[in-house]
Design a protein around this motif. Structure first.
Motif, short mmCIF file in Angstrom:
data_model
loop_
_atom_site.label_atom_id
_atom_site.label_comp_id
_atom_site.label_asym_id
_atom_site.label_seq_id
_atom_site.Cartn_x
_atom_site.Cartn_y
_atom_site.Cartn_z
N GLY A 14 -0.92 2.51 9.80
CA GLY A 14 0.17 2.79 8.87
C GLY A 14 -0.22 2.72 7.41
N LEU A 15 -1.52 2.53 7.15
CA LEU A 15 -1.99 2.36 5.77
C LEU A 15 -3.14 3.32 5.47
N LEU A 16 -3.09 4.50 6.03
CA LEU A 16 -4.27 5.38 5.98
C LEU A 16 -4.55 5.95 4.59
N ASP A 17 -3.53 6.19 3.79
CA ASP A 17 -3.79 6.66 2.43
C ASP A 17 -4.57 5.63 1.64
N SER A 18 -4.13 4.39 1.71
CA SER A 18 -4.83 3.31 1.00
C SER A 18 -6.20 3.07 1.61
#
Length: 254
Positions: free
Chosen positions: A166-170
């Motif tokens: 759920g944190l792939l952009d970061s």
């Protein structure tokens, strides 16, 4: 006795023989209901008391384990994968020790190995990567400052990243700032070894889009590194010219 048992990474037949035997003998099973394949509970005997730890807090879990063990029951605490990786078992073991309760740990097949099998990949390739970093992004639960993804990425080793779908952009930005190139091979493995397993390959710059296009939002591992590429050196271990304790060197062509 309380047995911490690794359930394996998904497929029912990937639990160890020892783990299956312990399940069959258990009087009480506390299983991680949100992650463990429920079909494993079919190994339990009639009358076995089953608890789903997904709806329990730590004090409740400990109370069941300690009370049942004091009554002479065989207790299995069934964790997903291998309990030593993100299994939160240390706090349970310390509490059992303080309560005078005997316990043992039965290892399991971690999803990091299930993912490698799904990818038909080898994490450690000569002249590519001889190190595997197992980590996760900081989220609701932090990570030590010295273990930030960007710092770990500076090694350019193979990385297997848990609990970060759920944190792939970061995650992408952290990996890039740490030194990985935009075209570094990567993959997302959703529910490795489960019937619904999904494997998605691509390059780092498109990591978030890979998940979005395949509707993957959780229960997946992210793997990054040149081990997913095509270039590597052959192992010296099986090189005819490489002498070992068991084999003499040879210059003959096979």
């Amino acid at each position: 006795m309380v047995h911490f048992v690794g359930a394996g990474c998904g497929a029912v037949d990937l639990i160890t023989v020892r783990g299956q035997r312990l399940l069959e003998q258990a009087d009480v099973v506390i299983y991680a209901g949100s992650l463990v394949n429920p079909q494993l509970l079919e190994y339990t005997k009639a009358g076995c008391q089953i608890y789903n730890s997904a709806v329990m807090a730590l004090p409740e879990i400990l109370k069941v384990m300690i009370d049942m063990e004091k009554q002479g029951k065989q207790v299995v605490r069934l964790h997903t994968g291998d309990p030593s990786i993100y299994g939160a078992i240390r706090e349970q073991m310390d509490a059992l020790k303080e309560a005078g309760v005997e316990y043992e740990v039965c290892p399991g097949v971690s999803s990091l190995f299930g993912a490698a099998a799904a990818l038909k990949a080898e994490y450690t390739l000569p002249e590519v990567s001889q190190t595997v970093i197992i980590t996760r992004m900081a989220g609701r639960t932090g990570v030590p400052e010295k273990e930030q993804i960007s710092l770990l990425a500076s090694h350019q080793a193979t990385m297997v990243i848990f609990l970060s779908t759920g944190l792939l952009d970061s995650l992408k930005e952290e990996l890039l700032s740490g030194g990985y190139k935009e075209n570094t091979p990567c993959a997302i493995v959703y529910k490795a070894t489960w019937p619904e397993e999904v494997v998605v390959r691509g390059i780092l710059k498109e990591l978030p889009e890979l998940a979005m296009k395949n509707n993957i939002t959780k229960t997946a591992l992210i793997v990054v590194g040149e081990f997913l590429g095509k270039d590597y050196e052959l192992s010296k271990l099986y090189d005819p010219a490489f002498e070992t304790e068991f084999r003499k060197a040879s210059t003959k062509e096979v």
